[in-house]
Scaffold this motif. Structure first.
Motif, PDB file in Angstrom:
ATOM      1  N   GLY A 287      56.340 -29.355  -4.775  1.00 52.98           N
ATOM      2  CA  GLY A 287      56.077 -30.817  -4.432  1.00 52.98           C
ATOM      3  C   GLY A 287      56.615 -31.762  -4.918  1.00 52.98           C
ATOM      4  N   SER A 288      56.419 -32.498  -5.707  1.00 51.95           N
ATOM      5  CA  SER A 288      57.420 -33.684  -6.298  1.00 51.95           C
ATOM      6  C   SER A 288      58.035 -33.294  -7.344  1.00 51.95           C
ATOM      7  CB  SER A 288      55.983 -34.750  -6.882  1.00 51.95           C
ATOM      8  OG  SER A 288      55.177 -34.295  -8.156  1.00 51.95           O
ATOM      9  N   ALA A 289      58.079 -31.809  -7.807  1.00 50.96           N
ATOM     10  CA  ALA A 289      58.650 -32.039  -9.045  1.00 50.96           C
ATOM     11  C   ALA A 289      59.536 -31.672  -8.583  1.00 50.96           C
ATOM     12  CB  ALA A 289      57.508 -30.399  -9.982  1.00 50.96           C
ATOM     13  N   ALA A 290      59.698 -31.057  -6.953  1.00 54.91           N
ATOM     14  CA  ALA A 290      60.900 -30.449  -6.069  1.00 54.91           C
ATOM     15  C   ALA A 290      62.342 -32.113  -6.762  1.00 54.91           C
ATOM     16  CB  ALA A 290      61.055 -30.075  -5.177  1.00 54.91           C
ATOM     17  N   ARG A 291      60.921 -33.036  -6.504  1.00 51.15           N
ATOM     18  CA  ARG A 291      62.344 -33.874  -5.832  1.00 51.15           C
ATOM     19  C   ARG A 291      62.959 -34.709  -7.464  1.00 51.15           C
ATOM     20  NH1 ARG A 291      57.586 -35.809  -2.437  1.00 51.15           N
ATOM     21  NH2 ARG A 291      56.513 -36.758  -4.125  1.00 51.15           N
ATOM     22  N   GLY A 292      63.809 -35.063  -7.511  1.00 48.78           N
ATOM     23  CA  GLY A 292      65.020 -35.916  -8.309  1.00 48.78           C
ATOM     24  C   GLY A 292      65.388 -34.166  -9.106  1.00 48.78           C
ATOM     25  N   ARG A 293      65.894 -33.326  -8.286  1.00 43.63           N
ATOM     26  CA  ARG A 293      66.594 -32.262  -8.972  1.00 43.63           C
ATOM     27  C   ARG A 293      67.951 -32.497  -8.571  1.00 43.63           C
ATOM     28  NH1 ARG A 293      64.291 -27.522 -11.540  1.00 43.63           N
ATOM     29  NH2 ARG A 293      61.499 -28.327 -10.886  1.00 43.63           N
ATOM     30  N   PRO A 294      68.932 -33.049  -8.815  1.00 43.66           N
ATOM     31  CA  PRO A 294      70.057 -33.416  -8.194  1.00 43.66           C
ATOM     32  C   PRO A 294      70.597 -32.598  -7.694  1.00 43.66           C
ATOM     33  CG  PRO A 294      70.844 -33.544 -10.849  1.00 43.66           C
ATOM     34  CD  PRO A 294      68.618 -33.506 -10.327  1.00 43.66           C
ATOM     35  N   PRO A 295      71.675 -32.475  -6.561  1.00 46.09           N
ATOM     36  CA  PRO A 295      72.448 -30.931  -6.454  1.00 46.09           C
ATOM     37  C   PRO A 295      73.419 -31.091  -7.080  1.00 46.09           C
ATOM     38  CG  PRO A 295      73.276 -33.143  -5.116  1.00 46.09           C
ATOM     39  CD  PRO A 295      71.723 -33.606  -5.937  1.00 46.09           C
TER      40      PRO A 295
ATOM     41  N   ALA B  55      69.917 -22.051  -0.213  1.00 40.20           N
ATOM     42  CA  ALA B  55      69.182 -22.232  -1.747  1.00 40.20           C
ATOM     43  C   ALA B  55      70.209 -22.215  -2.809  1.00 40.20           C
ATOM     44  CB  ALA B  55      68.482 -20.970  -2.015  1.00 40.20           C
ATOM     45  N   LEU B  56      71.840 -22.062  -3.045  1.00 41.85           N
ATOM     46  CA  LEU B  56      72.334 -22.619  -3.656  1.00 41.85           C
ATOM     47  C   LEU B  56      72.852 -23.847  -3.682  1.00 41.85           C
ATOM     48  CD1 LEU B  56      73.988 -20.581  -5.935  1.00 41.85           C
ATOM     49  CD2 LEU B  56      75.448 -20.102  -4.902  1.00 41.85           C
ATOM     50  N   GLY B  57      73.188 -24.344  -2.505  1.00 42.12           N
ATOM     51  CA  GLY B  57      73.140 -26.354  -2.169  1.00 42.12           C
ATOM     52  C   GLY B  57      72.250 -26.657  -2.763  1.00 42.12           C
ATOM     53  N   TRP B  58      70.856 -26.669  -2.028  1.00 38.60           N
ATOM     54  CA  TRP B  58      69.714 -27.531  -2.360  1.00 38.60           C
ATOM     55  C   TRP B  58      69.421 -28.411  -3.601  1.00 38.60           C
ATOM     56  CZ3 TRP B  58      65.461 -28.275  -5.054  1.00 38.60           C
ATOM     57  CH2 TRP B  58      64.703 -28.652  -4.169  1.00 38.60           C
ATOM     58  N   PRO B  59      69.369 -29.589  -3.376  1.00 39.38           N
ATOM     59  CA  PRO B  59      68.698 -30.520  -1.366  1.00 39.38           C
ATOM     60  C   PRO B  59      70.117 -30.841  -0.763  1.00 39.38           C
ATOM     61  CG  PRO B  59      68.955 -31.398  -3.579  1.00 39.38           C
ATOM     62  CD  PRO B  59      68.741 -30.655  -4.334  1.00 39.38           C
ATOM     63  N   SER B  60      71.400 -29.562  -0.724  1.00 42.67           N
ATOM     64  CA  SER B  60      72.815 -30.404  -0.438  1.00 42.67           C
ATOM     65  C   SER B  60      73.063 -28.890   0.759  1.00 42.67           C
ATOM     66  CB  SER B  60      73.966 -30.985  -1.619  1.00 42.67           C
ATOM     67  OG  SER B  60      73.205 -31.771  -1.516  1.00 42.67           O
ATOM     68  N   ARG B  61      74.127 -29.093   1.331  1.00 42.73           N
ATOM     69  CA  ARG B  61      74.395 -28.180   2.060  1.00 42.73           C
ATOM     70  C   ARG B  61      75.436 -27.347   1.818  1.00 42.73           C
ATOM     71  NH1 ARG B  61      71.474 -25.367   6.861  1.00 42.73           N
ATOM     72  NH2 ARG B  61      70.123 -27.330   7.196  1.00 42.73           N
ATOM     73  N   LEU B  62      76.132 -26.618   1.713  1.00 43.28           N
ATOM     74  CA  LEU B  62      77.286 -25.899   1.128  1.00 43.28           C
ATOM     75  C   LEU B  62      78.046 -25.437   1.907  1.00 43.28           C
ATOM     76  CD1 LEU B  62      76.545 -23.586  -1.951  1.00 43.28           C
ATOM     77  CD2 LEU B  62      77.017 -25.878  -2.053  1.00 43.28           C
ATOM     78  N   ALA B  63      79.167 -25.870   2.378  1.00 42.86           N
ATOM     79  CA  ALA B  63      80.224 -24.421   3.418  1.00 42.86           C
ATOM     80  C   ALA B  63      80.193 -23.131   3.099  1.00 42.86           C
ATOM     81  CB  ALA B  63      81.538 -25.502   3.636  1.00 42.86           C
ATOM     82  N   THR B  64      80.293 -22.448   4.166  1.00 43.26           N
ATOM     83  CA  THR B  64      80.221 -20.914   4.253  1.00 43.26           C
ATOM     84  C   THR B  64      81.312 -20.751   4.247  1.00 43.26           C
ATOM     85  OG1 THR B  64      78.816 -20.215   5.176  1.00 43.26           O
ATOM     86  CG2 THR B  64      77.681 -20.643   3.467  1.00 43.26           C
ATOM     87  N   ALA B  65      81.810 -19.291   4.441  1.00 42.13           N
ATOM     88  CA  ALA B  65      82.969 -18.956   5.534  1.00 42.13           C
ATOM     89  C   ALA B  65      82.056 -17.447   6.672  1.00 42.13           C
ATOM     90  CB  ALA B  65      83.911 -17.984   4.899  1.00 42.13           C
ATOM     91  N   ALA B  66      80.500 -17.954   6.547  1.00 44.29           N
ATOM     92  CA  ALA B  66      79.780 -16.648   7.377  1.00 44.29           C
ATOM     93  C   ALA B  66      80.542 -17.313   8.774  1.00 44.29           C
ATOM     94  CB  ALA B  66      78.683 -17.338   7.240  1.00 44.29           C
TER      95      ALA B  66
ATOM     96  N   VAL C 296      60.426 -24.877  -9.144  1.00 47.33           N
ATOM     97  CA  VAL C 296      60.272 -25.108  -7.408  1.00 47.33           C
ATOM     98  C   VAL C 296      60.847 -23.465  -6.763  1.00 47.33           C
ATOM     99  CG1 VAL C 296      62.653 -26.162  -5.364  1.00 47.33           C
ATOM    100  CG2 VAL C 296      61.701 -27.348  -7.810  1.00 47.33           C
ATOM    101  N   LEU C 297      60.543 -23.461  -5.665  1.00 44.06           N
ATOM    102  CA  LEU C 297      60.547 -21.739  -4.878  1.00 44.06           C
ATOM    103  C   LEU C 297      61.220 -21.801  -4.499  1.00 44.06           C
ATOM    104  CD1 LEU C 297      59.596 -19.318  -5.868  1.00 44.06           C
ATOM    105  CD2 LEU C 297      57.611 -19.416  -5.144  1.00 44.06           C
ATOM    106  N   LEU C 298      62.497 -22.077  -3.811  1.00 47.53           N
ATOM    107  CA  LEU C 298      63.229 -21.822  -2.218  1.00 47.53           C
ATOM    108  C   LEU C 298      63.085 -20.637  -1.930  1.00 47.53           C
ATOM    109  CD1 LEU C 298      65.767 -23.946  -3.712  1.00 47.53           C
ATOM    110  CD2 LEU C 298      64.064 -24.543  -2.273  1.00 47.53           C
ATOM    111  N   PRO C 299      62.836 -19.673  -0.701  1.00 44.53           N
ATOM    112  CA  PRO C 299      62.456 -18.954   0.061  1.00 44.53           C
ATOM    113  C   PRO C 299      64.417 -18.886   0.850  1.00 44.53           C
ATOM    114  CG  PRO C 299      61.702 -20.848   1.441  1.00 44.53           C
ATOM    115  CD  PRO C 299      62.011 -21.529  -0.125  1.00 44.53           C
TER     116      PRO C 299
END
Ligand code: NDP
Length: 414
Positions: free
Chosen positions: A12-20, A295-306, A167-170
């Motif tokens: 929840g609120s603990a998830a905020r303030g986690r910089p990418p 999950a690795l980039g969270w809260p940003s998105r990472l580019a992948t070669a998928a 923070v738990l990210l699925p």
């Protein structure tokens, strides 16, 4: 939606303030189960971004050569083998590198406790429970692929995360899809969760044919390349049963509102049905690098070669209801979830033993779920409020599953 609410991101609120992660502020990471299917995909993503990530600790069970190679390549600070018998080999393989080596359960906990900001829970089975709790207990961001601890000890895992502000990210592709589709939705706007299932390699097989299925046929998943245990779980569809429990834990949506639909192409990774009649889904190629990168980039998105999804080339998306007759694991997992208490712990433990016995050719394919059902029916409820209590219950279920398998009567009938 009655009562319960979608819970993610856990913390929840603990998830905020986690910089990418950024080059100015690289993210330190630990990968539990670095040599496995999930672990290797995670390491490959890390290798593409040396400026964004620093590797703290890596673990394996006993694959010393692969672990040492990863630890060297990523300049990890600590490498751990769960099997104490592999320790000497690890020390030799790391000689002259300055990388610390450790072994055993204590070594796994040590790896989880090292101050990495982000931890991949990528061990297979309930063996990952104690290190996952250790990482959550110190408030880390934990990307959880390892579904068995959530099934076996869901309330304990969630409570540990909550108390520590973790923070738990699925990462499981279905749950990651739901996490993405939920967005910031208000809890009462969510009507149902719809988990998609490939149907596994035996989707169209008769029960009779499944009775003769070999381990080689069971692990040959049509769409995903995964470790042996989850591949067999996909073939029995126990994997989807475990995922129903996982979804209930992660999102707080009651079991009757979690549906399963078979989607053989594995393109739509799961959906959320909202109260206004909208369905939101996440689509992508069946490639675990996508949810891991999320999950690795969270809260940003990472580019992948998928691989990119070419819908015109895909042409069609098929959906069908699952056969509960040919895949009784689905109803069994729902029953365990409804029974609550220790039932999911027992279900998971008996399943781990039965899958291992099938892979060792000690029982037939259909005996896997028969064994699980018989153990689940035979054991009473037990406490599961602490790690020790969960592991005691897990051990008892394993013991009974072994007895059933050893007797040659997985159902317990003679
Ligand atoms: P793998 O069997 O490929 O890898 C398992 C990893 O855990 C390896 O690093 C292995 O080490 C280590 N390990 C195995 N047993 C133990 C133990 N007793 N103690 C400590 N470490 C151990 O599994 P997957 O990567 O396929 O799956 C990992 C988890 O992720 C599972 O819970 C699975 O359900 C889940 N998952 C996997 C997906 C996939 O695509 N593979 C998709 C979604 C979820 P070693 O190599 O030395 O044996």
């Amino acid at each position: 939606m009655s009562g319960q609410a979608p819970r993610l991101p856990i913390g929840g609120s603990a998830a905020r303030g986690r910089p990418p992660p950024s080059p100015e502020r690289p993210r330190s990471v630990t990968v539990l189960g670095a040599t496995g299917s999930i672990g290797r995909s995670t390491m490959a993503l890390l290798a593409e971004r040396p400026k964004l990530y620093r590797v703290e600790a890596l673990t394996a069970r006993r694959n010393v050569a692969a672990l040492a190679a990863l630890a060297r390549a990523h300049r990890a600070k600590l490498a751990v083998v769960a099997d104490p018998g592999a320790y000497r080999g690890l020390v030799e393989a790391l000689a002259g590198t300055g990388i610390e080596a450790a072994a055993g359960e204590a070594g796994l906990i040590e790896a989880a406790l090292r101050p990495a900001e982000w931890v991949m829970a990528g061990i297979v089975g309930v063996a990952g429970l104690a290190p996952t709790l250790a990482a959550l207990g110190r408030g880390a961001i934990v990307a959880i692929a390892n579904k068995e601890p959530l099934v076996s000890a869901g309330p304990l895992v969630l409570e540990t995360a909550r108390r520590a502000g973790a923070v738990l990210l699925p990462v499981d592709s279905e749950h990651n899809a739901i996490f993405q589709a939920l967005g910031g939705a208000a809890p009462d706007a969510v009507e149902r969760l719809i988990l998609t299932a490939s149907g596994g390699p035996f989707r169209t097989w008769s029960l009779e044919a499944m009775g003769r299925a070999t381990p080689e046929q069971a692990v040959a998943h049509p769409n995903w390349s995964m470790g042996a245990k989850i591949s067999v779980d996909s073939a029995t569809m126990m994997n989807k049963g475990l995922e129903i429990i996982e979804a209930e834990r992660l999102f707080g949506v009651p079991e009757p509102r979690i549906e399963v639909i078979v989607h053989p192409q594995s393109i739509v990774h799961s959906l959320v049905a909202f109260t206004d009649g909208s369905l939101l889904a996440q689509l992508g190629a069946p490639d675990m690098r996508i949810p891991i990168a999320h999950a690795l980039g969270w809260p940003s998105r990472l580019a992948t070669a998928a691989p990119r999804l070419d819908l015109a080339a895909v042409g069609r998306l098929d959906f069908e209801p699952p056969s509960e007759h040919r895949f009784p694991a689905l109803a069994l997992a729902r029953r365990a979830l409804r029974r609550g208490g220790a039932a999911p712990t027992i279900l998971n433990a008996a399943n781990e033993v039965a899958v291992a016995a099938f892979l060792a050719r000690r029982i037939g394919f259909l005996d896997i779920v028969r064994t699980v059902e018989s153990v689940l029916e035979s054991l009473e409820d037990a406490p599961t409020g602490s790690l020790e209590a969960v592991l005691a219950c897990d051990l008892e279920a394993r013991r009974l599953a072994e007895v059933r398998i050893g007797s040659g009567h997985p159902t317990g009938d003679r």
